[in-house]
Design an enzyme around this catalytic site. Structure first.
Site, PDB file in Angstrom:
ATOM      1  N   LYS A  15       5.802 -23.013   3.241  1.00  0.00           N
ATOM      2  CA  LYS A  15       4.758 -23.259   2.228  1.00  0.00           C
ATOM      3  C   LYS A  15       4.548 -22.052   1.323  1.00  0.00           C
ATOM      4  O   LYS A  15       4.413 -22.187   0.117  1.00  0.00           O
ATOM      5  CB  LYS A  15       3.416 -23.605   2.901  1.00  0.00           C
ATOM      6  CG  LYS A  15       3.398 -24.906   3.653  1.00  0.00           C
ATOM      7  CD  LYS A  15       1.985 -25.295   4.056  1.00  0.00           C
ATOM      8  CE  LYS A  15       1.281 -24.262   4.910  1.00  0.00           C
ATOM      9  NZ  LYS A  15       1.926 -23.987   6.206  1.00  0.00           N
ATOM     10  N   ARG A  86      -7.297 -28.159   6.625  1.00  0.00           N
ATOM     11  CA  ARG A  86      -6.749 -28.030   7.980  1.00  0.00           C
ATOM     12  C   ARG A  86      -7.154 -29.174   8.900  1.00  0.00           C
ATOM     13  O   ARG A  86      -6.649 -29.278  10.004  1.00  0.00           O
ATOM     14  CB  ARG A  86      -7.201 -26.710   8.608  1.00  0.00           C
ATOM     15  CG  ARG A  86      -6.556 -25.494   7.985  1.00  0.00           C
ATOM     16  CD  ARG A  86      -6.986 -24.235   8.715  1.00  0.00           C
ATOM     17  NE  ARG A  86      -6.499 -23.050   8.042  1.00  0.00           N
ATOM     18  CZ  ARG A  86      -5.327 -22.474   8.296  1.00  0.00           C
ATOM     19  NH1 ARG A  86      -4.523 -22.994   9.189  1.00  0.00           N
ATOM     20  NH2 ARG A  86      -4.964 -21.382   7.653  1.00  0.00           N
ATOM     21  N   ARG A 120      11.179 -13.858  12.977  1.00  0.00           N
ATOM     22  CA  ARG A 120      10.593 -12.930  12.004  1.00  0.00           C
ATOM     23  C   ARG A 120      10.486 -11.528  12.608  1.00  0.00           C
ATOM     24  O   ARG A 120      10.106 -11.365  13.759  1.00  0.00           O
ATOM     25  CB  ARG A 120       9.208 -13.430  11.575  1.00  0.00           C
ATOM     26  CG  ARG A 120       8.586 -12.564  10.491  1.00  0.00           C
ATOM     27  CD  ARG A 120       7.425 -13.246   9.835  1.00  0.00           C
ATOM     28  NE  ARG A 120       6.362 -13.615  10.786  1.00  0.00           N
ATOM     29  CZ  ARG A 120       5.153 -14.013  10.411  1.00  0.00           C
ATOM     30  NH1 ARG A 120       4.873 -14.109   9.129  1.00  0.00           N
ATOM     31  NH2 ARG A 120       4.245 -14.328  11.305  1.00  0.00           N
ATOM     32  N   ARG A 153       6.145  -9.361  16.090  1.00  0.00           N
ATOM     33  CA  ARG A 153       4.708  -9.363  16.327  1.00  0.00           C
ATOM     34  C   ARG A 153       4.363 -10.307  17.476  1.00  0.00           C
ATOM     35  O   ARG A 153       5.093 -11.247  17.770  1.00  0.00           O
ATOM     36  CB  ARG A 153       3.966  -9.813  15.058  1.00  0.00           C
ATOM     37  CG  ARG A 153       4.096  -8.826  13.924  1.00  0.00           C
ATOM     38  CD  ARG A 153       3.135  -9.078  12.800  1.00  0.00           C
ATOM     39  NE  ARG A 153       2.775 -10.487  12.664  1.00  0.00           N
ATOM     40  CZ  ARG A 153       2.353 -11.033  11.530  1.00  0.00           C
ATOM     41  NH1 ARG A 153       2.264 -10.298  10.440  1.00  0.00           N
ATOM     42  NH2 ARG A 153       2.024 -12.295  11.461  1.00  0.00           N
ATOM     43  N   ARG A 164       0.790 -22.457  18.278  1.00  0.00           N
ATOM     44  CA  ARG A 164       0.357 -22.617  16.881  1.00  0.00           C
ATOM     45  C   ARG A 164       0.760 -23.987  16.341  1.00  0.00           C
ATOM     46  O   ARG A 164      -0.005 -24.641  15.635  1.00  0.00           O
ATOM     47  CB  ARG A 164       0.985 -21.531  15.996  1.00  0.00           C
ATOM     48  CG  ARG A 164       0.342 -20.158  16.135  1.00  0.00           C
ATOM     49  CD  ARG A 164       1.108 -19.123  15.330  1.00  0.00           C
ATOM     50  NE  ARG A 164       0.989 -19.318  13.892  1.00  0.00           N
ATOM     51  CZ  ARG A 164       1.785 -18.735  13.000  1.00  0.00           C
ATOM     52  NH1 ARG A 164       2.766 -17.951  13.399  1.00  0.00           N
ATOM     53  NH2 ARG A 164       1.603 -18.928  11.710  1.00  0.00           N
TER      54      ARG A 164
END
Length: 206
Positions: A15, A86, A120, A153, A164
């Site tokens: 996104k 959301r 990532r 992370r 998530r």
């Protein structure tokens, strides 16, 4: 003509990348919930300011988020909205306050999303982002920009990524159904190369 675009998709669906390109293409604002809250953190609502919730480490309640997003949309001459709504309450509120030109859902398989999220790497010094598959550094584990150490992370581990996504599906599935029922939803294959995804979104908008 100023476009009003809503981009929906799970974490890792792309996104942010596509919103940035759309904003540049059409000369419109890229609005994210986080940016809107930070820009208006002292705005008075009947529930208090966003700052009071953020500093307490609490989720900013829907009515406050709604007011902040409405303020950001009112200020914008065209926008691409990313990260809001959301949940169903926010989706219904959004439908009341604005007429969207396009609602695009970036459809990406869960296993692909997990690969994207867990791959990532972030520079511990300068914060630059890399990805082990899609944007690897020239030297493994070393930042191209400043030579700092690249780390994964905590919220990019597989366990966190799946959690998530689970939260996203629970909350956002009704949002997708809401816009599908309104006849506004266009689904785009988010697993295609980014340029192809962008072309398909542009077709949906135009």
């Amino acid at each position: 003509m100023s476009h009003r675009i809503l981009l929906l998709g799970a974490p890792g669906a792309g996104k942010g990348t596509q919103s940035t390109k759309l904003a540049a293409e059409y000369g419109i604002d890229h609005i994210t919930t986080g940016d809107a809250l930070r820009a208006n953190k002292d705005m008075e609502t009947e529930y208090g300011t966003p700052r009071s919730f953020m500093e307490a480490g609490e989720l900013v309640p829907d009515p406050v988020v709604n007011e902040i997003v409405q303020a950001a949309l009112d200020d914008a001459d065209g926008f691409v909205l990313d990260g809001y709504p959301r949940n169903l309450d926010q989706a219904e509120y959004l439908s009341e306050i604005t007429d969207l030109d396009a609602v695009v859902f970036l459809d990406v398989d869960e296993e692909v999303l997990v690969d994207r999220l867990t791959g990532r790497r972030v520079c511990d010094d300068c914060g630059a982002n890399f990805h082990v598959d899609f944007q690897p550094p020239e030297e493994d584990g070393v930042c191209d920009d400043c030579g700092g150490e690249l780390i994964q992370r905590d919220d990019d581990t597989e366990e966190t990524a799946r959690e998530r996504l689970h939260v996203f599906y629970d909350n956002t599935e009704p949002v997708i159904e809401h816009f599908r029922d309104e006849g506004d939803l266009v689904e785009v294959d988010g697993e295609a190369p980014p340029d192809d995804v962008f072309d398909r979104i542009r077709n949906a908008v135009e």
